[in-house]
Design a protein around this motif. Structure first.
Motif, PDB file in Angstrom:
ATOM      1  N   GLN A  10       0.823  -1.208   0.000  1.00 60.56           N
ATOM      2  CA  GLN A  10       0.000   0.000   0.000  1.00 60.56           C
ATOM      3  C   GLN A  10       0.853   1.252   0.000  1.00 60.56           C
ATOM      4  O   GLN A  10       0.532   2.235  -0.684  1.00 60.56           O
ATOM      5  CB  GLN A  10      -0.947   0.015   1.205  1.00 60.56           C
ATOM      6  N   GLU A  13       2.121   1.957  -3.468  1.00 64.38           N
ATOM      7  CA  GLU A  13       1.107   2.583  -4.319  1.00 64.38           C
ATOM      8  C   GLU A  13       0.883   4.037  -3.938  1.00 64.38           C
ATOM      9  O   GLU A  13       0.721   4.908  -4.798  1.00 64.38           O
ATOM     10  CB  GLU A  13      -0.211   1.803  -4.235  1.00 64.38           C
ATOM     11  N   ASN A  14       0.884   4.317  -2.636  1.00 65.22           N
ATOM     12  CA  ASN A  14       0.703   5.697  -2.192  1.00 65.22           C
ATOM     13  C   ASN A  14       1.818   6.600  -2.706  1.00 65.22           C
ATOM     14  O   ASN A  14       1.599   7.785  -2.946  1.00 65.22           O
ATOM     15  CB  ASN A  14       0.666   5.769  -0.661  1.00 65.22           C
ATOM     16  N   THR A 276      -3.710   4.902  -5.145  1.00 67.13           N
ATOM     17  CA  THR A 276      -4.369   3.790  -4.462  1.00 67.13           C
ATOM     18  C   THR A 276      -5.889   3.907  -4.559  1.00 67.13           C
ATOM     19  O   THR A 276      -6.587   2.967  -4.932  1.00 67.13           O
ATOM     20  CB  THR A 276      -3.942   3.730  -2.986  1.00 67.13           C
TER      21      THR A 276
END
Length: 384
Positions: A10, A13-14, A276
Motif C-alpha cells: 500500500q 502505491e501511495n 491507491t
C-alpha cells in the motif's frame, strides 16, 4: 549484516509516481536515500520490489528483510541486529522487519519515521537532513571555506566534502545544517538557508535563493527560488521561477520561469492525486506544490497549480494551468493531451542520459515499457 528492503504494497502505491521507477527504499529524503541511510549504519542492502524492477534493483541472498519505507535510527539498527531466527518485529499493525518465517512476533516500542505519502518526503526533509548530517559528518572535518567573499552564519553547521566549491555566496546555517557534497558547486550570488543538502556533483546556480529544508540530489542544478523541496537527482531547475513544497524525480527538467503554486488562494488544505484510491485525497497541509515523476519535463513559463501530480515521462507545455493530475507519458498541457509514445521517449532519454555519461540501456527500456503498459488506464484520451 545483509538485509533486503521490501516494498510494503500500500505504501508503494501511495508513493507513486516515484515508485513506478524505483523501490520505496530508493526514495531520497534528507541527504541520502532510505537505502543509503541503512548502508551508513553498516548494513549490506538488497531490494524486494516489483518484478519489472528486479533486474536493476537486485535482492540479496538473505532471510532478513526490513520495511523499505522505514528511515533507520541507532535504536532501530540495534533492534534489527538483535533479531533472532523466525522473528517478526512490529509496531502495532506495522511490520518493521522479518527474520526467517516471522513466526514469533516482537514489539518495537521506540519512535521511528516512515515515509508513507509523497508529501512526507518534503514534510520530513529537514528532520532527515539533520539526522543524515550527524550520521555522515560524525568524527570528520569539513573542507575549509576559503573564498573571502562568502559570508557564513553558523559555520559549525556547514560541512563541505572534497572538491566542493563556494564563490561569493551567503550561507545561513543557524536554523539547520548545510551540507555541500563532493564536487558540488555553489555559484556567485547564491543565498542559502539551512537545512539544506547539495549532493555530489550538484550546482546551485548564480543568484539562486534557497529558503531552506531542501535537498538538491546528485548531479542536479537549481536556480531561481526554492523552498522546502526535494530533487532526487540528475534533474535541472536551472533558471528563475519558484519551486515550493515539491518533490522532483530523476532526469526531470523544468523550463525557464516555471512556477509552482504551493498555497491555495483560500488557504484551504491541499488535495493531491492518490493512485491507491484513484482520486484526490486530503494531505492535511496548507502548503503543497508539485510531485513530478522521473523523466518528466516542462517548457518555459509553465504554471503548475497547487497540489499537482505529473507522471513518469510526461512533457508539459502551453499556456494556462495544466490539470492537477497528469498521467504518465502525456504530451501537451491545458489545451489537451496526447500520448508520448515510448519510441519517442527513448530518443529523449538516450540523449539526456548520454550528456551525463550514462546509457539508457535495455534494462531501462524494459522498465519504461512496463510502466507505459500499467499506466494505460489513466490516458483516457486513447480510449475515445
Amino acid at each position: 549484516m545483509h538485509i533486503n528492503l521490501f516494498d510494503p504494497p500500500q505504501i508503494r502505491e501511495n508513493l507513486l509516481p516515484f515508485t513506478f521507477t524505483r523501490p520505496v527504499a530508493c526514495i531520497r529524503v534528507g541527504i541520502l536515500t532510505i537505502g543509503e541511510k541503512w548502508e551508513k549504519y553498516g548494513f549490506h542492502i538488497g531490494f524486494e520490489t516489483q518484478d519489472y524492477l528486479g533486474k536493476k534493483f537486485e535482492a540479496l541472498p538473505t532471510n532478513v528483510k526490513v520495511n523499505g519505507a522505514l528511515c533507520p535510527s541507532k535504536e532501530l539498527s540495534e533492534a534489527i541486529l538483535a533479531l533472532t531466527a523466525n522473528t517478526k518485529m512490529v509496531s502495532g499493525d506495522t511490520v518493521l522487519a522479518v527474520s526467517g518465517n516471522g513466526s514469533e512476533e516482537v514489539s518495537f516500542e521506540g519512535a521511528f519515521r516512515m515515509i508513507n505519502q509523497p508529501w512526507e518526503i518534503f514534510q520530513f526533509n529537514k528532520e532527515q537532513i539533520e539526522a543524515d548530517f550527524s550520521l555522515i559528518t560524525k568524527g570528520r572535518t569539513s573542507q575549509p571555506i576559503t573564498d573571502p567573499h562568502t559570508v557564513v552564519y553558523g559555520k559549525e553547521n556547514v560541512f563541505l566534502e572534497e572538491g566542493a566549491t563556494i564563490r561569493a555566496a551567503i550561507i545561513n546555517a543557524e536554523n539547520g545544517p548545510v551540507y555541500i557534497g563532493k564536487n558540488a558547486h555553489v555559484h556567485e550570488g547564491a543565498i542559502i538557508s539551512g537545512a539544506f543538502a547539495l549532493c555530489e556533483g550538484a550546482h546551485v546556480n548564480m543568484g539562486a535563493k534557497i529558503k531552506g529544508d531542501s535537498t538538491v540530489g546528485p548531479h542536479s542544478k537549481v536556480g531561481g527560488e526554492v523552498s522546502n523541496s526535494v530533487i532526487f537527482g540528475f534533474s535541472n531547475k536551472g533558471h528563475d521561477g519558484f519551486l515550493g513544497n515539491s518533490v522532483i524525480g530523476e532526469w526531470c527538467n523544468l523550463g525557464a520561469d516555471t512556477n509552482t503554486s504551493n498555497l491555495k488562494n483560500n488557504y484551504a488544505p491541499v488535495k493531491l492525486w492518490n493512485y491507491t484510491s484513484e482520486r484526490f485525497v486530503q494531505t492535511g497541509l496548507q502548503f503543497c506544490g508539485l510531485m513530478m515523476g522521473d523523466h518528466a519535463k516542462c517548457s518555459i513559463n509553465t504554471m503548475f497549480n497547487t497540489g499537482t501530480v505529473v507522471g513518469v515521462g510526461s512533457n508539459i507545455f502551453g499556456a494556462g494551468f495544466p490539470k492537477n493530475f497528469i498521467p504518465s507519458f502525456s504530451w501537451g498541457g491545458s489545451s489537451g493531451l496526447i500520448t508520448f509514445q515510448p519510441r519517442k521517449f527513448y530518443e529523449v532519454a538516450e540523449a539526456v542520459m548520454q550528456r551525463r555519461g550514462m546509457t539508457f540501456d535495455d534494462t531501462e527500456k524494459e522498465i519504461i515499457d512496463r510502466i507505459f503498459e500499467i499506466t494505460t488506464q489513466y490516458r483516457t484520451w486513447d480510449k475515445k
